[in-house]
Design an enzyme around this catalytic site. Structure first.
Site, PDB file in Angstrom:
ATOM      1  N   CYS A 174     -36.084  11.836  -1.396  1.00 59.46           N
ATOM      2  CA  CYS A 174     -35.187  10.422  -1.065  1.00 59.46           C
ATOM      3  C   CYS A 174     -34.269  10.078  -2.108  1.00 59.46           C
ATOM      4  O   CYS A 174     -34.805  10.317  -3.474  1.00 59.46           O
ATOM      5  CB  CYS A 174     -36.220   9.381  -0.871  1.00 59.46           C
ATOM      6  SG  CYS A 174     -35.157   7.923  -0.468  1.00 59.46           S
TER       7      CYS A 174
ATOM      8  N   CYS B 280     -44.620   0.644  14.562  1.00 60.46           N
ATOM      9  CA  CYS B 280     -43.896   0.011  13.333  1.00 60.46           C
ATOM     10  C   CYS B 280     -43.179   1.320  12.749  1.00 60.46           C
ATOM     11  O   CYS B 280     -43.662   2.372  12.576  1.00 60.46           O
ATOM     12  CB  CYS B 280     -44.513  -0.729  12.336  1.00 60.46           C
ATOM     13  SG  CYS B 280     -43.718  -1.347  11.122  1.00 60.46           S
TER      14      CYS B 280
ATOM     15  N   CYS C 112     -41.409   4.604  -6.650  1.00 61.72           N
ATOM     16  CA  CYS C 112     -41.840   5.452  -5.659  1.00 61.72           C
ATOM     17  C   CYS C 112     -41.805   7.029  -6.017  1.00 61.72           C
ATOM     18  O   CYS C 112     -41.025   7.528  -6.668  1.00 61.72           O
ATOM     19  CB  CYS C 112     -40.716   5.153  -4.517  1.00 61.72           C
ATOM     20  SG  CYS C 112     -40.989   6.354  -3.089  1.00 61.72           S
TER      21      CYS C 112
ATOM     22  N   ARG D 245     -50.126  -8.998   4.905  1.00 63.27           N
ATOM     23  CA  ARG D 245     -50.754  -7.900   4.984  1.00 63.27           C
ATOM     24  C   ARG D 245     -51.357  -7.437   3.486  1.00 63.27           C
ATOM     25  O   ARG D 245     -50.373  -7.243   2.562  1.00 63.27           O
ATOM     26  CB  ARG D 245     -50.023  -6.585   5.501  1.00 63.27           C
ATOM     27  CG  ARG D 245     -51.156  -5.112   5.523  1.00 63.27           C
ATOM     28  CD  ARG D 245     -50.516  -4.144   6.342  1.00 63.27           C
ATOM     29  NE  ARG D 245     -50.111  -4.613   7.450  1.00 63.27           N
ATOM     30  CZ  ARG D 245     -48.678  -4.482   7.878  1.00 63.27           C
ATOM     31  NH1 ARG D 245     -47.736  -3.720   7.528  1.00 63.27           N
ATOM     32  NH2 ARG D 245     -48.462  -4.961   9.242  1.00 63.27           N
TER      33      ARG D 245
ATOM     34  N   CYS E 268     -48.008   2.739  12.088  1.00 63.05           N
ATOM     35  CA  CYS E 268     -46.784   2.435  11.014  1.00 63.05           C
ATOM     36  C   CYS E 268     -46.318   3.741  10.473  1.00 63.05           C
ATOM     37  O   CYS E 268     -47.100   4.614  10.039  1.00 63.05           O
ATOM     38  CB  CYS E 268     -46.871   1.436   9.882  1.00 63.05           C
ATOM     39  SG  CYS E 268     -47.791   0.099  10.343  1.00 63.05           S
TER      40      CYS E 268
ATOM     41  N   CYS F  16     -35.815   3.806  -6.348  1.00 64.23           N
ATOM     42  CA  CYS F  16     -36.738   3.099  -6.439  1.00 64.23           C
ATOM     43  C   CYS F  16     -37.750   3.145  -7.518  1.00 64.23           C
ATOM     44  O   CYS F  16     -38.609   4.525  -7.540  1.00 64.23           O
ATOM     45  CB  CYS F  16     -37.296   2.584  -5.142  1.00 64.23           C
ATOM     46  SG  CYS F  16     -36.265   2.534  -3.658  1.00 64.23           S
TER      47      CYS F  16
ATOM     48  N   CYS G 264     -40.964  -6.919   9.639  1.00 65.87           N
ATOM     49  CA  CYS G 264     -42.181  -6.705   8.801  1.00 65.87           C
ATOM     50  C   CYS G 264     -41.440  -6.583   7.339  1.00 65.87           C
ATOM     51  O   CYS G 264     -40.560  -5.566   7.185  1.00 65.87           O
ATOM     52  CB  CYS G 264     -42.722  -5.409   9.030  1.00 65.87           C
ATOM     53  SG  CYS G 264     -44.049  -4.834   7.824  1.00 65.87           S
TER      54      CYS G 264
HETATM   55  N1  SAM Z   1     -37.629   4.542   2.617  1.00 65.08           N
HETATM   56  C1  SAM Z   1     -37.862   3.338   3.320  1.00 65.08           C
HETATM   57  C2  SAM Z   1     -37.873   2.186   2.502  1.00 65.08           C
HETATM   58  O1  SAM Z   1     -37.904   2.398   1.230  1.00 65.08           O
HETATM   59  O2  SAM Z   1     -37.620   1.113   3.045  1.00 65.08           O
HETATM   60  C3  SAM Z   1     -39.476   3.263   3.890  1.00 65.08           C
HETATM   61  C4  SAM Z   1     -40.609   3.919   3.010  1.00 65.08           C
HETATM   62  S1  SAM Z   1     -40.814   3.001   1.457  1.00 65.08           S
HETATM   63  C5  SAM Z   1     -42.204   4.099   0.753  1.00 65.08           C
HETATM   64  C6  SAM Z   1     -41.851   1.423   1.895  1.00 65.08           C
HETATM   65  C7  SAM Z   1     -42.337   0.676   1.006  1.00 65.08           C
HETATM   66  O3  SAM Z   1     -43.393   1.092   0.242  1.00 65.08           O
HETATM   67  C8  SAM Z   1     -41.480   0.249  -0.086  1.00 65.08           C
HETATM   68  O4  SAM Z   1     -40.499  -0.559   0.125  1.00 65.08           O
HETATM   69  C9  SAM Z   1     -42.212  -0.375  -1.211  1.00 65.08           C
HETATM   70  O5  SAM Z   1     -42.477  -1.873  -0.753  1.00 65.08           O
HETATM   71  C10 SAM Z   1     -43.556   0.348  -0.742  1.00 65.08           C
HETATM   72  N2  SAM Z   1     -44.162   1.437  -1.857  1.00 65.08           N
HETATM   73  C11 SAM Z   1     -43.558   2.621  -2.105  1.00 65.08           C
HETATM   74  N3  SAM Z   1     -44.290   3.123  -3.375  1.00 65.08           N
HETATM   75  C12 SAM Z   1     -45.271   2.158  -3.698  1.00 65.08           C
HETATM   76  C13 SAM Z   1     -46.230   2.124  -4.724  1.00 65.08           C
HETATM   77  N4  SAM Z   1     -46.218   3.002  -5.467  1.00 65.08           N
HETATM   78  N5  SAM Z   1     -46.868   1.061  -4.924  1.00 65.08           N
HETATM   79  C14 SAM Z   1     -46.658  -0.019  -3.922  1.00 65.08           C
HETATM   80  N6  SAM Z   1     -46.018  -0.012  -3.078  1.00 65.08           N
HETATM   81  C15 SAM Z   1     -45.083   1.025  -2.904  1.00 65.08           C
HETATM   82 FE1  SF4 Z   2     -36.829   6.373  -0.915  1.00 60.60          FE
HETATM   83 FE2  SF4 Z   2     -39.290   5.672  -1.829  1.00 60.60          FE
HETATM   84 FE3  SF4 Z   2     -37.049   3.996  -2.263  1.00 60.60          FE
HETATM   85 FE4  SF4 Z   2     -38.212   4.369   0.232  1.00 60.60          FE
HETATM   86  S1  SF4 Z   2     -39.113   3.344  -1.358  1.00 60.60           S
HETATM   87  S2  SF4 Z   2     -35.925   4.315  -0.253  1.00 60.60           S
HETATM   88  S3  SF4 Z   2     -38.933   6.319   0.151  1.00 60.60           S
HETATM   89  S4  SF4 Z   2     -37.330   5.931  -2.914  1.00 60.60           S
END
Ligand code: SAM
Ligand code: SF4
Ligand code: DTB
Length: 340
Positions: free
Chosen positions: A58, A133, A65, A271, A102, A62, A193
C-alpha cells in the site's frame, strides 16, 4: 431491553467527553452498561469475520500498518483475490456462525478497473445471506454509488485518532479526506463503519478528540471499531513501542475509551476489534460490560493474529455471552428515526 432508547446527540462537546473519561471507573462503567442495555441486548455479541482480499504494497504511510510499502514488516504484496476464492472464504465464515463478512484491501483507493470484480464479490457474498462490509480506502462519490447499487451493507473507513494526532501517524492523506469519503458513503446510502486505534502513543486528550470526532458526525457511524494497536515489527509505531514497553495502552484506559464511545453513540455497534489476542479475558469482559457488542472472530485479522474461535468460544461460555442472531442490517434511516 428498555423499549425507550436513549436519545441520540451529535452535539457533544470535548469537555463533556473529557468529563466522561474522568469519571470514577465504577461510575463510568455503570453509565455505559446502562446505555448499552437500554439500546441493545446486553448478552449478545455480533460476530464478524475479516478477510484481506488484497494484501500489502500500500502506498500510504500509516505508521501502524504492516501493509504500507514504508514498513519493513515482511508482509508480501499480493494482487486482488479472485472472486471464487473470496466466496469460498465467505461460505466458511457463514458456517462458523459469522453474521458479517468484512473484506479489506491495502489500497489508497480502488482504481476504476478494480470495481467490476469488487461489485461481483459484494453481490456473491450478499447472496449467501451474509452482511457485507468493505474497506478499500478512499472512494469517489461514483464508486460509493456503485457499491451501494451492488448491495454493500457497510463501508469501513477509520478516522484512526484525534485530528491533531492523526497528522503524526499518517502524512499521505488528511483527516479531511477521510471525512469526505465517509460523506460519500453516507450519501450513497451505505451504512458507515468508522473508528480507530488506541495505544499509538496518543494522550487521553487525543482519545477524547477521537471519540468527539465520531460522536459529532452529522450521523453516528452504525459501527464503531475500537482497535488496540497491534504492534508490528518493522512499522514506525510497532518499533517505537518495542523500544518503550511502558508506552503500551493501559487496559483500564482502553476500557474507558470503549465506555465513552458507548455512552456518546448509544445506538452504534461498538466493536472490540484488533488487539484482543494479547488482551486478558478480564479486560475483554470489562469491554463487554462497558458496551462493546461486536468482535472479529477467527485466527487472523488482515495480517495479524486474532484471538481465535476456540478461545472465543471458551470466553463466551464463561461470560454467558451468545452470538447476535437474525439482525437486519441497521439502515441509516433507523438511526435517524430513533433520534427523533
Ligand atoms: N486501506 C484501507 C484503509 O486504510 O482504510 C483498509 C484497510 S486498513 C488495514 C483498516 C484499518 O485497520 C485501519 O484504518 C486501522 O484503523 C486498522 N489497523 C491497521 N493496522 C493496525 C494495527 N497494527 N493495529 C490496530 N489496528 C490496525
Ligand atoms: Fe494502506 Fe494500511 Fe494505511 Fe490502509 S491502513 S491505507 S492498508 S497503509
Ligand atoms: C478495523 O477497524 N479493524 C480491522 C478492520 N477495521 C478492517 C483491521 C484490523 C487490522 C489489524 C492489523 C492487521 O491484521 O494487519
Amino acid at each position: 431491553m428498555n423499549p425507550e432508547p436513549t436519545s441520540v446527540r451529535t452535539d457533544w462537546t470535548r469537555e463533556e467527553i473529557a468529563a466522561l473519561f474522568d469519571l470514577p471507573f465504577t461510575e463510568l462503567l455503570f453509565q455505559a452498561a446502562s446505555v448499552h442495555r437500554a439500546n441493545h441486548p446486553p448478552a449478545e455479541v455480533q460476530l464478524c469475520t475479516l478477510l484481506s482480499i488484497k494484501t500489502g504494497g500500500c502506498p500510504e504511510d500509516c505508521g501502524y500498518c504492516s501493509q504500507s510499502v514504508k514498513a519493513d514488516s515482511g508482509v508480501e504484496a499480493s494482487k486482488l483475490m479472485d472472486v471464487r476464492s473470496v466466496l469460498q472464504s465467505a461460505a466458511q465464515a457463514k458456517d462458523n456462525g459469522s453474521q458479517r463478512f468484512c473484506m479489506g484491501a491495502a489500497w489508497r483507493n480502488p482504481k476504476d478497473r478494480d470495481m467490476p470484480a469488487i461489485v461481483e464479490i459484494v453481490k456473491g457474498v450478499s447472496a449467501m445471506g451474509l452482511e457485507t462490509c468493505m474497506t478499500l480506502g478512499m472512494l469517489t462519490p461514483k464508486q460509493a454509488d456503485m457499491l451501494a447499487e451492488a448491495g454493500l451493507d457497510y463501508y469501513n473507513h477509520n478516522i484512526d485518532s484525534s485530528p491533531e494526532y492523526y497528522e503524526r501517524v499518517i502524512t499521505t492523506r488528511t483527516m479531511g479526506e477521510r471525512l469526505d469519503t465517509l460523506g460519500h458513503v453516507r450519501a450513497a446510502g451505505i451504512n458507515v463503519c468508522s473508528g480507530g486505534i488506541v495505544g499509538m502513543g496518543e494522550t487521553r486528550s487525543d482519545r477524547v478528540g477521537f471519540v468527539h470526532t465520531l460522536a459529532t458526525l452529522p450521523q453516528h457511524p452504525e459501527s464503531v471499531p475500537v482497535n488496540a494497536l497491534v504492534p508490528v515489527k518493522g512499522t514506525v509505531l510497532g518499533d517505537m513501542l518495542a523500544d518503550t514497553p511502558l508506552a503500551k495502552i493501559d487496559d483500564i484506559e482502553f476500557v474507558r475509551t470503549v465506555a465513552a464511545a458507548r455512552i456518546t453513540m448509544p445506538l452504534s455497534m461498538v466493536r472490540l476489534s484488533a488487539g484482543r489476542e494479547s488482551m486478558s479475558e478480564a479486560t475483554q469482559a470489562l469491554c463487554f460490560l462497558a458496551g462493546a457488542n461486536s468482535i472479529f472472530t477467527g485466527d487472523k485479522l488482515l495480517t495479524a493474529p486474532n484471538a481465535g474461535d476456540d478461545s472465543d468460544a471458551a470466553l463466551f461460555a464463561k461470560l454467558g455471552l451468545t452470538a447476535l442472531k437474525g439482525e437486519e442490517p441497521l439502515r441509516a434511516c433507523h438511526v435517524a428515526e430513533a433520534a427523533e
